[in-house]
Motif scaffolding. Structure first.
Motif, PDB file in Angstrom:
ATOM      1  N   ASN A 216       3.753 -13.887 -25.300  1.00  0.00           N
ATOM      2  CA  ASN A 216       3.462 -12.453 -25.382  1.00  0.00           C
ATOM      3  C   ASN A 216       2.058 -12.152 -24.864  1.00  0.00           C
ATOM      4  O   ASN A 216       1.855 -11.175 -24.142  1.00  0.00           O
ATOM      5  CB  ASN A 216       3.636 -11.939 -26.812  1.00  0.00           C
ATOM      6  CG  ASN A 216       5.095 -11.818 -27.197  1.00  0.00           C
ATOM      7  OD1 ASN A 216       5.956 -11.591 -26.351  1.00  0.00           O
ATOM      8  ND2 ASN A 216       5.388 -11.970 -28.473  1.00  0.00           N
ATOM      9  N   LYS A 217       1.085 -12.994 -25.224  1.00  0.00           N
ATOM     10  CA  LYS A 217      -0.282 -12.799 -24.721  1.00  0.00           C
ATOM     11  C   LYS A 217      -0.313 -12.969 -23.205  1.00  0.00           C
ATOM     12  O   LYS A 217      -0.974 -12.196 -22.498  1.00  0.00           O
ATOM     13  CB  LYS A 217      -1.240 -13.781 -25.389  1.00  0.00           C
ATOM     14  CG  LYS A 217      -1.551 -13.416 -26.825  1.00  0.00           C
ATOM     15  CD  LYS A 217      -2.525 -14.403 -27.466  1.00  0.00           C
ATOM     16  CE  LYS A 217      -2.777 -14.018 -28.915  1.00  0.00           C
ATOM     17  NZ  LYS A 217      -3.668 -14.984 -29.585  1.00  0.00           N
ATOM     18  N   ASN A 218       0.365 -13.979 -22.693  1.00  0.00           N
ATOM     19  CA  ASN A 218       0.431 -14.194 -21.243  1.00  0.00           C
ATOM     20  C   ASN A 218       1.071 -12.999 -20.539  1.00  0.00           C
ATOM     21  O   ASN A 218       0.629 -12.586 -19.471  1.00  0.00           O
ATOM     22  CB  ASN A 218       1.201 -15.471 -20.909  1.00  0.00           C
ATOM     23  CG  ASN A 218       0.422 -16.724 -21.227  1.00  0.00           C
ATOM     24  OD1 ASN A 218      -0.783 -16.671 -21.452  1.00  0.00           O
ATOM     25  ND2 ASN A 218       1.106 -17.854 -21.237  1.00  0.00           N
ATOM     26  N   THR A 219       2.099 -12.456 -21.136  1.00  0.00           N
ATOM     27  CA  THR A 219       2.777 -11.291 -20.558  1.00  0.00           C
ATOM     28  C   THR A 219       1.827 -10.098 -20.499  1.00  0.00           C
ATOM     29  O   THR A 219       1.775  -9.376 -19.501  1.00  0.00           O
ATOM     30  CB  THR A 219       4.040 -10.943 -21.374  1.00  0.00           C
ATOM     31  OG1 THR A 219       4.914 -12.074 -21.373  1.00  0.00           O
ATOM     32  CG2 THR A 219       4.756  -9.725 -20.804  1.00  0.00           C
ATOM     33  N   GLU A 220       1.051  -9.893 -21.561  1.00  0.00           N
ATOM     34  CA  GLU A 220       0.083  -8.806 -21.580  1.00  0.00           C
ATOM     35  C   GLU A 220      -0.967  -8.980 -20.481  1.00  0.00           C
ATOM     36  O   GLU A 220      -1.306  -8.029 -19.768  1.00  0.00           O
ATOM     37  CB  GLU A 220      -0.608  -8.728 -22.948  1.00  0.00           C
ATOM     38  CG  GLU A 220       0.284  -8.249 -24.063  1.00  0.00           C
ATOM     39  CD  GLU A 220      -0.386  -8.326 -25.435  1.00  0.00           C
ATOM     40  OE1 GLU A 220      -1.630  -8.508 -25.498  1.00  0.00           O
ATOM     41  OE2 GLU A 220       0.335  -8.196 -26.438  1.00  0.00           O
ATOM     42  N   VAL A 221      -1.481 -10.188 -20.338  1.00  0.00           N
ATOM     43  CA  VAL A 221      -2.482 -10.463 -19.310  1.00  0.00           C
ATOM     44  C   VAL A 221      -1.889 -10.258 -17.925  1.00  0.00           C
ATOM     45  O   VAL A 221      -2.521  -9.649 -17.047  1.00  0.00           O
ATOM     46  CB  VAL A 221      -3.063 -11.891 -19.465  1.00  0.00           C
ATOM     47  CG1 VAL A 221      -3.911 -12.281 -18.261  1.00  0.00           C
ATOM     48  CG2 VAL A 221      -3.868 -11.996 -20.754  1.00  0.00           C
ATOM     49  N   MET A 222      -0.683 -10.760 -17.705  1.00  0.00           N
ATOM     50  CA  MET A 222      -0.025 -10.587 -16.408  1.00  0.00           C
ATOM     51  C   MET A 222       0.188  -9.102 -16.103  1.00  0.00           C
ATOM     52  O   MET A 222       0.005  -8.658 -14.960  1.00  0.00           O
ATOM     53  CB  MET A 222       1.321 -11.332 -16.368  1.00  0.00           C
ATOM     54  CG  MET A 222       1.196 -12.850 -16.399  1.00  0.00           C
ATOM     55  SD  MET A 222       0.309 -13.512 -14.977  1.00  0.00           S
ATOM     56  CE  MET A 222       1.491 -13.209 -13.691  1.00  0.00           C
ATOM     57  N   GLN A 223       0.546  -8.341 -17.110  1.00  0.00           N
ATOM     58  CA  GLN A 223       0.748  -6.898 -16.919  1.00  0.00           C
ATOM     59  C   GLN A 223      -0.566  -6.227 -16.542  1.00  0.00           C
ATOM     60  O   GLN A 223      -0.604  -5.365 -15.657  1.00  0.00           O
ATOM     61  CB  GLN A 223       1.343  -6.265 -18.187  1.00  0.00           C
ATOM     62  CG  GLN A 223       1.756  -4.824 -18.010  1.00  0.00           C
ATOM     63  CD  GLN A 223       2.843  -4.655 -16.959  1.00  0.00           C
ATOM     64  OE1 GLN A 223       3.788  -5.426 -16.882  1.00  0.00           O
ATOM     65  NE2 GLN A 223       2.699  -3.643 -16.124  1.00  0.00           N
ATOM     66  N   GLN A 224      -1.658  -6.624 -17.175  1.00  0.00           N
ATOM     67  CA  GLN A 224      -2.969  -6.071 -16.839  1.00  0.00           C
ATOM     68  C   GLN A 224      -3.361  -6.438 -15.409  1.00  0.00           C
ATOM     69  O   GLN A 224      -3.925  -5.610 -14.679  1.00  0.00           O
ATOM     70  CB  GLN A 224      -4.035  -6.577 -17.824  1.00  0.00           C
ATOM     71  CG  GLN A 224      -3.886  -6.010 -19.214  1.00  0.00           C
ATOM     72  CD  GLN A 224      -4.830  -6.664 -20.222  1.00  0.00           C
ATOM     73  OE1 GLN A 224      -5.528  -7.619 -19.904  1.00  0.00           O
ATOM     74  NE2 GLN A 224      -4.837  -6.134 -21.444  1.00  0.00           N
ATOM     75  N   ILE A 225      -3.075  -7.664 -14.995  1.00  0.00           N
ATOM     76  CA  ILE A 225      -3.375  -8.102 -13.632  1.00  0.00           C
ATOM     77  C   ILE A 225      -2.570  -7.276 -12.629  1.00  0.00           C
ATOM     78  O   ILE A 225      -3.106  -6.794 -11.623  1.00  0.00           O
ATOM     79  CB  ILE A 225      -3.097  -9.603 -13.453  1.00  0.00           C
ATOM     80  CG1 ILE A 225      -4.105 -10.421 -14.259  1.00  0.00           C
ATOM     81  CG2 ILE A 225      -3.106 -10.008 -11.984  1.00  0.00           C
ATOM     82  CD1 ILE A 225      -3.788 -11.913 -14.351  1.00  0.00           C
ATOM     83  N   ILE A 226      -1.293  -7.067 -12.914  1.00  0.00           N
ATOM     84  CA  ILE A 226      -0.427  -6.286 -12.023  1.00  0.00           C
ATOM     85  C   ILE A 226      -0.960  -4.864 -11.918  1.00  0.00           C
ATOM     86  O   ILE A 226      -1.045  -4.285 -10.832  1.00  0.00           O
ATOM     87  CB  ILE A 226       1.035  -6.305 -12.517  1.00  0.00           C
ATOM     88  CG1 ILE A 226       1.625  -7.704 -12.326  1.00  0.00           C
ATOM     89  CG2 ILE A 226       1.869  -5.245 -11.799  1.00  0.00           C
ATOM     90  CD1 ILE A 226       2.970  -7.910 -12.987  1.00  0.00           C
ATOM     91  N   GLU A 227      -1.348  -4.256 -13.047  1.00  0.00           N
ATOM     92  CA  GLU A 227      -1.870  -2.895 -13.049  1.00  0.00           C
ATOM     93  C   GLU A 227      -3.176  -2.803 -12.254  1.00  0.00           C
ATOM     94  O   GLU A 227      -3.409  -1.829 -11.527  1.00  0.00           O
ATOM     95  CB  GLU A 227      -2.080  -2.408 -14.490  1.00  0.00           C
ATOM     96  CG  GLU A 227      -0.788  -2.140 -15.225  1.00  0.00           C
ATOM     97  CD  GLU A 227      -1.001  -1.838 -16.711  1.00  0.00           C
ATOM     98  OE1 GLU A 227      -2.152  -1.730 -17.165  1.00  0.00           O
ATOM     99  OE2 GLU A 227       0.032  -1.701 -17.409  1.00  0.00           O
TER     100      GLU A 227
END
Length: 82
Positions: free
Chosen positions: A67-78
């Motif tokens: 879940n933390k990795n997903t959040e970080v990946m989402q921030q990177i994509i944004e």
């Protein structure tokens, strides 16, 4: 060489015996083999429960990390998409 012990079980209700025979037959085992398997499983329950609890704990930690990795990946994509 495997050392085995005989155990005599008294006063088994007839219905219980019939069910054991039926389940043994479905498993292609003798009644004795079926009961020995039941006893072996029963004596291992505590160990099995400990392993299960360990895997559940590992799974919880893994899900938190995912879940933390997903959040970080989402921030990177944004950030990349602006």
């Amino acid at each position: 060489m495997k050392i085995c012990t005989d155990i005599l079980v008294r006063d088994v209700p007839e219905n219980t015996d019939l069910i054991l025979k039926s389940k043994a037959k479905k498993s292609n085992l003798s009644r004795n083999e079926y009961i020995v398997n039941l006893l072996n499983t029963h004596v291992m329950i505590d160990e099995i429960e400990q392993v299960k609890n360990s895997y559940e704990e590992i799974l919880k930690h893994t899900l938190v990390a995912l879940n933390k990795n997903t959040e970080v990946m989402q921030q990177i994509i944004e950030t990349i998409e602006g």
